[in-house]
Design a protein around this motif. Structure first.
Motif, mmCIF file in Angstrom:
data_model
loop_
_atom_site.group_PDB
_atom_site.id
_atom_site.type_symbol
_atom_site.label_atom_id
_atom_site.label_comp_id
_atom_site.label_asym_id
_atom_site.label_seq_id
_atom_site.Cartn_x
_atom_site.Cartn_y
_atom_site.Cartn_z
ATOM 1 N N GLY A 264 0.840 -1.229 0.010
ATOM 2 C CA GLY A 264 0.101 0.007 -0.067
ATOM 3 C C GLY A 264 0.945 1.294 0.131
ATOM 4 O O GLY A 264 0.206 2.461 0.361
ATOM 5 N N LYS A 265 2.162 1.167 -0.399
ATOM 6 C CA LYS A 265 3.100 2.581 -0.289
ATOM 7 C C LYS A 265 3.624 2.567 -1.517
ATOM 8 O O LYS A 265 4.024 1.382 -2.239
ATOM 9 C CB LYS A 265 3.968 2.291 0.672
ATOM 10 C CG LYS A 265 3.339 2.310 2.148
ATOM 11 C CD LYS A 265 4.414 2.008 3.480
ATOM 12 C CE LYS A 265 3.781 2.046 4.707
ATOM 13 N NZ LYS A 265 4.452 2.060 5.975
ATOM 14 N N ASP A 266 4.014 3.674 -1.874
ATOM 15 C CA ASP A 266 4.944 3.819 -3.143
ATOM 16 C C ASP A 266 6.341 3.919 -2.595
ATOM 17 O O ASP A 266 6.816 4.594 -1.696
ATOM 18 C CB ASP A 266 4.694 5.433 -3.671
ATOM 19 C CG ASP A 266 3.558 5.386 -4.569
ATOM 20 O OD1 ASP A 266 3.128 4.536 -5.169
ATOM 21 O OD2 ASP A 266 3.155 6.534 -5.020
ATOM 22 N N CYS A 267 7.203 2.881 -2.985
ATOM 23 C CA CYS A 267 8.852 2.763 -2.501
ATOM 24 C C CYS A 267 9.524 3.240 -3.733
ATOM 25 O O CYS A 267 9.484 2.837 -4.765
ATOM 26 C CB CYS A 267 8.766 1.261 -2.371
ATOM 27 S SG CYS A 267 7.820 0.874 -0.859
ATOM 28 N N PHE A 268 10.427 4.375 -3.359
ATOM 29 C CA PHE A 268 11.394 4.888 -4.389
ATOM 30 C C PHE A 268 12.479 4.483 -3.927
ATOM 31 O O PHE A 268 13.070 4.607 -2.804
ATOM 32 C CB PHE A 268 10.989 6.603 -4.227
ATOM 33 C CG PHE A 268 10.119 7.186 -4.655
ATOM 34 C CD1 PHE A 268 9.702 7.310 -6.084
ATOM 35 C CD2 PHE A 268 8.875 7.211 -3.906
ATOM 36 C CE1 PHE A 268 8.765 7.838 -6.745
ATOM 37 C CE2 PHE A 268 7.768 7.886 -4.557
ATOM 38 C CZ PHE A 268 7.471 8.102 -5.870
ATOM 39 N N ASP A 269 13.331 3.830 -4.947
ATOM 40 C CA ASP A 269 14.586 3.245 -4.697
ATOM 41 C C ASP A 269 15.594 4.069 -5.524
ATOM 42 O O ASP A 269 15.641 3.766 -6.581
ATOM 43 C CB ASP A 269 14.526 1.730 -5.076
ATOM 44 C CG ASP A 269 15.845 1.145 -4.641
ATOM 45 O OD1 ASP A 269 16.911 1.774 -4.046
ATOM 46 O OD2 ASP A 269 15.955 -0.106 -4.915
ATOM 47 N N PRO A 270 16.315 5.124 -5.137
ATOM 48 C CA PRO A 270 17.355 5.917 -5.969
ATOM 49 C C PRO A 270 18.368 4.928 -6.477
ATOM 50 O O PRO A 270 18.714 3.832 -5.688
ATOM 51 C CB PRO A 270 17.689 6.859 -5.001
ATOM 52 C CG PRO A 270 16.992 6.795 -3.863
ATOM 53 C CD PRO A 270 16.257 5.519 -3.679
ATOM 54 N N ASP A 271 18.838 5.299 -7.444
ATOM 55 C CA ASP A 271 19.997 4.619 -8.178
ATOM 56 C C ASP A 271 21.161 4.959 -7.052
ATOM 57 O O ASP A 271 21.327 6.028 -6.660
ATOM 58 C CB ASP A 271 20.386 5.196 -9.414
ATOM 59 C CG ASP A 271 19.422 4.724 -10.518
ATOM 60 O OD1 ASP A 271 18.658 3.702 -10.213
ATOM 61 O OD2 ASP A 271 19.273 5.207 -11.598
ATOM 62 N N GLY A 272 22.108 3.982 -7.080
ATOM 63 C CA GLY A 272 23.385 4.138 -6.253
ATOM 64 C C GLY A 272 22.888 3.746 -4.894
ATOM 65 O O GLY A 272 22.355 2.802 -4.575
ATOM 66 N N ASP A 273 23.780 4.387 -3.945
ATOM 67 C CA ASP A 273 23.721 3.874 -2.601
ATOM 68 C C ASP A 273 22.564 4.419 -1.631
ATOM 69 O O ASP A 273 22.471 3.685 -0.470
ATOM 70 C CB ASP A 273 25.145 4.304 -1.824
ATOM 71 C CG ASP A 273 26.170 3.690 -2.821
ATOM 72 O OD1 ASP A 273 25.949 2.422 -2.985
ATOM 73 O OD2 ASP A 273 27.327 4.135 -2.574
ATOM 74 N N GLU A 274 21.842 5.171 -2.020
ATOM 75 C CA GLU A 274 20.776 5.755 -1.254
ATOM 76 C C GLU A 274 19.633 4.777 -0.869
ATOM 77 O O GLU A 274 19.366 3.645 -1.534
ATOM 78 C CB GLU A 274 19.923 6.797 -1.836
ATOM 79 C CG GLU A 274 20.789 8.135 -2.342
ATOM 80 C CD GLU A 274 20.721 8.874 -1.148
ATOM 81 O OE1 GLU A 274 19.856 9.150 -0.274
ATOM 82 O OE2 GLU A 274 21.800 9.702 -0.722
ATOM 83 N N ALA A 275 19.174 4.520 0.305
ATOM 84 C CA ALA A 275 18.201 3.580 0.671
ATOM 85 C C ALA A 275 16.810 3.983 -0.138
ATOM 86 O O ALA A 275 16.392 4.979 -0.163
ATOM 87 C CB ALA A 275 18.057 3.639 2.334
ATOM 88 N N GLU A 276 16.022 2.756 -0.366
ATOM 89 C CA GLU A 276 14.823 2.866 -0.731
ATOM 90 C C GLU A 276 13.869 3.595 0.589
ATOM 91 O O GLU A 276 14.066 3.349 1.592
ATOM 92 C CB GLU A 276 14.115 1.428 -0.754
ATOM 93 C CG GLU A 276 12.719 1.522 -1.459
ATOM 94 C CD GLU A 276 12.091 0.070 -1.643
ATOM 95 O OE1 GLU A 276 12.190 -0.317 -2.883
ATOM 96 O OE2 GLU A 276 12.020 -0.485 -0.725
#
Length: 92
Positions: free
Chosen positions: A49-61
């Motif tokens: 039920g959530k939008d999960c954004f996973d940035p390219d590179g080392d940033e956490a989702e």
């Protein structure tokens, strides 16, 4: 049942009133542009039920909880740390 935020361009208003933008592509990728104009690319998924954004590179989702959508298509999204943004689709 919602399938998460639909592909398109969105204005993202931060709590301090600054404006960022997010473009969600049909292939499951996105581009976030912050208020200073810095672009971040990544992948988006709809989980629990959530939008999960996973940035390219080392940033956490980061998975954002979404409010029900208002009549004008806008909604609020809340991050795990309590950050809330107002998201409005750009009508093109």
């Amino acid at each position: 049942a919602s399938s998460g935020t639909q592909p398109g361009e969105y204005e993202v208003k931060m709590a301090d009133g600054t404006i960022a933008s997010t473009t969600i592509n049909a292939d499951g990728t996105y581009v976030d542009t912050d208020p200073k104009g810095k672009a971040i690319n990544g992948k988006i998924a709809f989980k629990d039920g959530k939008d999960c954004f996973d940035p390219d590179g080392d940033e956490a989702e980061v998975c954002w909880s979404l409010s029900p959508t208002a009549a004008n298509g806008s909604f609020t999204a809340t991050a795990p740390d309590g950050t809330t943004v107002t998201v409005t689709p750009n009508k093109n």
